[in-house]
Design an enzyme around this catalytic site. Structure first.
Site, PDB file in Angstrom:
ATOM      1  N   ASP A  48      -2.564 -10.232   0.957  1.00 38.11           N
ATOM      2  CA  ASP A  48      -1.790  -8.999   0.849  1.00 38.11           C
ATOM      3  C   ASP A  48      -0.849  -9.181  -0.331  1.00 38.11           C
ATOM      4  OD1 ASP A  48      -0.118  -6.807   1.076  1.00 38.11           O
ATOM      5  OD2 ASP A  48       0.225  -7.050   3.226  1.00 38.11           O
ATOM      6  N   SER A  74       3.023  -2.855   8.702  1.00 39.17           N
ATOM      7  CA  SER A  74       3.416  -2.301   7.411  1.00 39.17           C
ATOM      8  C   SER A  74       4.852  -1.768   7.508  1.00 39.17           C
ATOM      9  CB  SER A  74       2.419  -1.240   6.958  1.00 39.17           C
ATOM     10  OG  SER A  74       2.558  -0.990   5.582  1.00 39.17           O
ATOM     11  N   HIS A  89      -3.836  -6.659   3.750  1.00 31.99           N
ATOM     12  CA  HIS A  89      -2.899  -5.869   4.566  1.00 31.99           C
ATOM     13  C   HIS A  89      -3.529  -5.481   5.898  1.00 31.99           C
ATOM     14  CE1 HIS A  89       1.013  -3.956   4.529  1.00 31.99           C
ATOM     15  NE2 HIS A  89       0.502  -2.814   4.906  1.00 31.99           N
TER      16      HIS A  89
END
Length: 173
Positions: A113, A28, A145
Site C-alpha cells: 500500500d 482506510s 490497500h
C-alpha cells in the site's frame, strides 16, 4: 470528529446492539477513524480493529506517493502555521491522543500500500504496546490497500473474528 459519539450512542440504543460490548472497526478512512476514536471514545468500545488507516498525519503527509491528495485532504502542509485548515486537520492526528489509549487494538496493513504505508500500522501497534494496551499486528508483505489473495483473505477473516470474539464475547460460565 465530534459527530462520531452521538452516532455511536444512537446506534447503541437499538435492541439488537449490546451497548456493553461494542467494537469499533474500520478500513482506510475508517482505519484513521478507529485510531482517532481510540483516543476519544470515553470507554464506549471494548475492542478496535484498524485496517490500512492513517495513524500519524504528519508522517502520512510526507510519505505518501500521491502528494496532490495529501494537500487536498489535509488542506496543506503541517508547517503552514497560518493555514487554519491544515492546522485544524493536523491537530486531530490520532497519534497525538495515544496518551488516552486504553482499549485492545488490532492493526492490519499491506506493505504494498503506497498511498498509506504499513509503518502507520506499525507505529500504532508500537504506541499501543508501549502504553500497555493489548495489541496485535497483522502485516501482509504481498498485499496493497486491499487483501486480494485467497489465503490472505482467510487469514484476515480468521484474525478479525478471533479478535472480536476475544474481546467482545461474554465470558463462558
Amino acid at each position: 470528529m465530534k459527530n462520531y459519539s452521538p452516532a455511536i450512542d444512537e446506534m447503541a440504543k437499538e435492541p439488537f446492539v449490546d451497548k456493553d460490548r461494542l467494537g469499533c472497526v474500520g478500513a482506510s478512512f475508517g482505519g484513521f477513524s478507529v485510531y482517532w476514536l481510540a483516543g476519544h471514545h470515553d470507554k464506549r468500545f471494548k475492542a478496535f480493529i484498524a485496517h490500512d488507516g492513517i495513524f500519524n498525519m504528519e508522517m502520512q503527509y510526507l510519505e505518501t506517493e500521491e502528494k496532490w491528495f495529501a494537500n487536498w485532504d489535509m488542506g496543506g502542509a503541517y508547517w503552514e502555521k497560518n493555514n487554519t485548515t491544515a492546522q485544524r486537520t493536523f491537530a486531530n492526528s490520532p497519534h497525538l491522543f495515544v496518551d488516552k489509549w486504553d482499549t485492545p487494538i488490532l492493526c492490519i496493513h499491506g506493505e504494498k500500500d503506497f498511498r498509506i504505508l504499513a509503518n502507520q500500522a506499525m507505529a500504532a501497534f508500537d504506541a499501543a504496546v508501549m502504553r500497555g494496551v493489548p495489541a496485535e499486528l497483522l502485516i501482509y508483505p504481498d498485499e496493497n490497500h486491499w487483501v486480494l489473495k485467497p489465503q490472505n483473505g482467510i487469514l484476515w477473516q480468521r484474525t478479525f473474528f478471533e479478535w472480536l470474539d476475544k474481546w467482545l464475547k461474554p465470558a463462558k460460565q
